[in-house]
Design a protein around this motif. Structure first.
Motif, PDB file in Angstrom:
ATOM      1  N   ILE A  48      -1.443  -9.991  41.476  1.00 48.80           N
ATOM      2  CA  ILE A  48      -0.817 -10.849  40.813  1.00 48.80           C
ATOM      3  C   ILE A  48       0.932 -10.558  41.140  1.00 48.80           C
ATOM      4  N   LEU A  49       1.172 -10.528  41.916  1.00 45.94           N
ATOM      5  CA  LEU A  49       2.777 -10.107  41.934  1.00 45.94           C
ATOM      6  C   LEU A  49       3.502 -11.280  40.916  1.00 45.94           C
ATOM      7  N   CYS A  50       4.316 -11.011  39.583  1.00 46.54           N
ATOM      8  CA  CYS A  50       4.821 -12.135  38.956  1.00 46.54           C
ATOM      9  C   CYS A  50       6.224 -11.568  38.785  1.00 46.54           C
ATOM     10  N   ILE A  51       6.645 -12.658  39.069  1.00 48.94           N
ATOM     11  CA  ILE A  51       8.198 -13.018  39.351  1.00 48.94           C
ATOM     12  C   ILE A  51       9.462 -12.556  38.254  1.00 48.94           C
ATOM     13  N   VAL A  96       1.232  -7.325  38.215  1.00 46.85           N
ATOM     14  CA  VAL A  96       2.026  -6.704  38.205  1.00 46.85           C
ATOM     15  C   VAL A  96       3.715  -8.115  37.821  1.00 46.85           C
ATOM     16  N   PHE A  97       4.635  -7.727  36.688  1.00 47.15           N
ATOM     17  CA  PHE A  97       5.224  -8.589  36.155  1.00 47.15           C
ATOM     18  C   PHE A  97       6.710  -7.836  36.777  1.00 47.15           C
ATOM     19  N   ALA A 106       2.965   0.253  41.327  1.00 44.98           N
ATOM     20  CA  ALA A 106       2.360  -0.693  39.900  1.00 44.98           C
ATOM     21  C   ALA A 106       1.232  -1.530  40.716  1.00 44.98           C
ATOM     22  N   VAL A 107       0.685  -1.449  41.822  1.00 38.09           N
ATOM     23  CA  VAL A 107       0.106  -2.496  42.269  1.00 38.09           C
ATOM     24  C   VAL A 107      -1.260  -1.471  42.166  1.00 38.09           C
ATOM     25  N   ALA A 108      -0.554   0.229  42.733  1.00 38.41           N
ATOM     26  CA  ALA A 108      -2.136   0.625  42.674  1.00 38.41           C
ATOM     27  C   ALA A 108      -2.598   0.649  41.124  1.00 38.41           C
ATOM     28  N   HIS A 109      -2.197   0.295  40.536  1.00 38.77           N
ATOM     29  CA  HIS A 109      -2.720   0.858  39.376  1.00 38.77           C
ATOM     30  C   HIS A 109      -3.525  -0.504  38.369  1.00 38.77           C
ATOM     31  N   LEU A 161       7.898  -3.870  35.797  1.00 34.16           N
ATOM     32  CA  LEU A 161       9.145  -2.897  36.572  1.00 34.16           C
ATOM     33  C   LEU A 161      10.328  -4.356  36.148  1.00 34.16           C
ATOM     34  N   GLU A 162      11.980  -3.855  35.586  1.00 30.28           N
ATOM     35  CA  GLU A 162      12.270  -4.239  36.278  1.00 30.28           C
ATOM     36  C   GLU A 162      13.443  -3.485  37.130  1.00 30.28           C
ATOM     37  N   ALA A 163      13.618  -5.168  37.594  1.00 35.36           N
ATOM     38  CA  ALA A 163      14.978  -4.690  38.443  1.00 35.36           C
ATOM     39  C   ALA A 163      16.617  -4.936  38.025  1.00 35.36           C
TER      40      ALA A 163
END
Lengths: 328, 332
Positions: free
Chosen positions: B150-153, B179-180, B231-234, B244-246
């Motif tokens: 789950i990619l949470c943005i 993945v935050f 991150a996704v692989a982790h 992750l901080e973009a």
């Protein structure tokens, strides 16, 4: 039928639904080792494993939000918030998310979840642990709000709530867990949104829910000794609200009194009274009266707390006043 | 600024088609947003409209790292994420117009894009409120063995509210594959990060929960992809949440109602020098991956997609009034 407690009835409902459907899982505050603040989940973690019954930190926002997410992900979570007072910390998730997913995204997805919480006063827990906040939640379209009064309804409504595809706030009452009643074994479903006539009578309709149903029944027994036969309607669900059962009763008795533990202003009684006068005004022989919790924060001191919560004496007094005004 | 910048295009290991597709998506987002802003000014679009201009590399790079069965859940500045996930621009524009053909049948508007069939789970408009949902989705993935990430943005403004800390804590406790991704555009509406957060390096907030966290250059689409792949692989490998901080910047206001009184023009101009689309175009040209003809064709195609979307939205019917009572309950 076996006589079991409200607590046992709820426990059986959870156990049966977990056995029936592997997607049902329980998480929340103190549900594992402690067995739930009121003992309802006792032993379930041992029997179903901690992948299906597990503790969450005391963090109501993430508990309720994770329940919404889990439901969106295909599970049927039963989240335990300990008390309805703490549901205020989850109110954003319950009102802004659980109640909105289905509609806001154009019907693509519903969220089948149950949030269990204890409501009501009478245990001397003072003002932040004794509230009856169900009218606040029952106000919200998209939610279902269920308030069982008896062990049998507790079991039947909880099983139905778990099988329902919509978010259900399931509000138990702190003083009912030890109350015993006959409960059917095995498959016993009570439909959401259906009231029940708990006692038949011809003279007046008492409309109640949760523990106040028992208070109304007690008052009805006492009134019967004085020649007044009260009919007791237990709403059981506050949303959807079964107006038809209430109206059918009022059309028979021509009088109505609502009995609720929650505060009076903007309350369930106000809603019921309004619906009766909209739909059955011509059937009424007397103005509708309301018995409610006194509009104060619940105090700790026993005598003060008792004075704030409706009892059978207050119900009887109001009924007699209705009859004094209109005659038998 | 700061954050990891990716290796050169040639070392990215991506084929030409993939690289050009990144540029195509970024262009489409930019043009979609510019058009939406224009239509808002003309009264065709109402409500709140939060445009994604400047942040395109974050959505395109990060979402490219997902598998089709993975999920995206995001905040209300959601147009870019929806386009990067492959939602139909026509139906997105129709949603902005409040039409029956919109992705949410006109119930949700700009802030509530949703397409379950593409694993795009909203569009949520309570700041930080969807982080707990991501935890629940991750729980479902684990319990039902979906192998989903789950990619949470969310934005930097979403990292100061209780939900953020509750969710990171439980995500780690329950070891969910989330993945935050914080889009740090330095402002929560009009309040600068340093006025709202005691910690300016947002990724450090995840460290207290022992969640691996890093800062990435959000103006570099390849850096975003590279970091998100890791991150996704982790997360998919059972390692639990990743953070992750973009570092990015929105070129336009918070919403269309924003007079932008809180930041210097010079700051905006400085960031525009690092426009993610221009930077990526330059790199692709230097590497010989993008010809002027390619770019011209891509400009034309994306212009057409946006024009088609507007036409579709204009011509679509409003929801019928009977729809007012629809979709409140699954079991009414």
């Amino acid at each position: 039928m076996p006589m079991i407690t409200y607590r046992e009835a709820l426990h059986h409902a959870l156990r049966e639904e977990m056995t029936r459907d592997e997607r049902v899982l329980i998480f929340g505050e103190d549900v594992v080792a402690y067995g739930g603040a009121y003992g309802v989940t006792s032993g379930l973690a041992k029997d179903y494993g901690e992948k299906r019954v597990f503790d969450a930190p005391i963090a109501e926002g993430v508990i309720a939000g994770a329940a919404v997410g889990a439901a969106m992900g295909g599970l049927r979570p039963v989240a335990e918030l300990m008390t309805i007072n703490f549901a205020l910390l989850a109110a954003d998730q319950i009102i802004n998310h659980a109640a909105k997913v289905m509609h806001m995204f154009g019907g693509q997805m519903s969220v089948p979840l149950v949030i269990r919480a204890v409501g009501g006063g009478g245990a001397q827990l003072a003002s932040t642990h004794s509230q009856s906040l169900e009218p606040m939640f029952a106000h919200v379209p998209g939610l279902k709000v269920v308030t069982p009064a008896t062990p049998a309804d507790g079991k039947g409504l909880l099983k139905s709530a778990i099988r329902d595809d919509d978010p259900v706030l399931f509000i138990e009452h702190a003083l009912l867990y030890r109350v015993r009643g006959e409960v059917p074994e095995g498959e016993h479903l009570v439909p959401l949104g259906k009231a029940a006539v708990k006692r038949e009578g011809k003279d007046i309709t008492l409309v109640a829910y949760s523990r106040m149903t028992l208070v109304a029944l007690q008052a009805a027994d006492l009134l019967s000794q004085e020649g007044i036969e009260a009919e007791v309607v237990d709403l059981r669900s506050l949303r959807p609200l079964d107006t038809e059962t209430v109206l059918a009763s009022v059309r028979k008795t021509h009088r109505a009194l609502t009995v609720e533990e929650a505060w009076r202003t903007y309350g369930i009684g106000a809603e019921i009274a309004s619906r009766i006068q909209e739909e059955a005004f011509d059937d009424l022989d007397a103005p509708i009266r309301r018995i409610s919790g006194v509009e104060v924060p619940l105090p700790y001191a026993k005598n003060l707390e008792q004075a704030a919560i409706p009892d059978a004496q207050r119900v009887m007094k109001a009924v007699k006043e209705i009859f004094a005004r209109t005659g038998g | 600024m700061g954050g990891k910048t990716a290796a050169k295009v040639g070392q990215s290991g991506l084929d030409k088609k993939t690289l050009l597709n990144f540029l195509h998506q970024m262009l489409l987002i930019r043009k979609f947003e510019d058009k939406a802003g224009e239509l808002y000014a003309r009264g065709k679009i109402a409500g709140f409209l939060h445009l994604y201009n400047g942040e395109e590399a974050v959505a395109v790079g990060a979402i490219s790292a997902l598998e089709p069965h993975d999920l995206v859940i995001t905040h209300y500045r959601d147009h870019g994420h929806a386009i990067a996930r492959g939602l139909d621009a026509k139906r997105l524009m129709a949603e902005l117009f409040g039409k029956a053909t919109g992705v949410a049948k006109g119930h949700g508007g700009s802030m509530h894009f949703f397409d379950a069939s593409l694993g795009f789970y909203g569009g949520w408009a309570i700041v930080g409120g969807h982080l707990p949902l991501a935890v629940g989705l991750g729980l479902a993935s684990n319990t039902l063995r979906k192998n989903q990430v789950i990619l949470c943005i969310f934005g930097d403004g979403g990292t100061n509210i209780g939900y953020f800390y509750e969710s990171l804590n439980v995500a780690k406790l329950w070891n969910v594959p989330v993945v935050f991704l914080c889009e740090n555009n330095l402002y929560g509406m009009g309040t600068a990060l340093h006025r709202a957060s005691a910690i300016r390096e947002v990724y450090r907030k995840a460290a207290v929960f022992d969640i691996p966290a890093e800062r990435v250059d959000g103006m570099d689409v390849l850096a975003m992809r590279e970091a998100t792949v890791k991150a996704v692989a982790h997360a998919r490998g059972g390692g639990g949440p990743y953070f992750l901080e973009a570092m990015t910047y929105r070129f336009r206001g918070h919403s269309m109602a924003d007079p932008i009184l809180y930041r210097d023009k010079s700051e905006v101009e400085e960031w525009k020098q690092r426009d993610p689309i221009i930077l990526f175009q330059q790199r692709l040209r230097e590497e010989g991956v993008l010809t002027p003809q390619d770019l011209e064709q891509m400009e034309r195609e994306t212009d057409e997609l946006v024009a088609d979307a507007v036409k579709f939205a204009e011509e679509s019917p409003e929801p019928p009034l009977s729809d007012l009572h629809e979709d409140i309950y699954a079991n009414p």
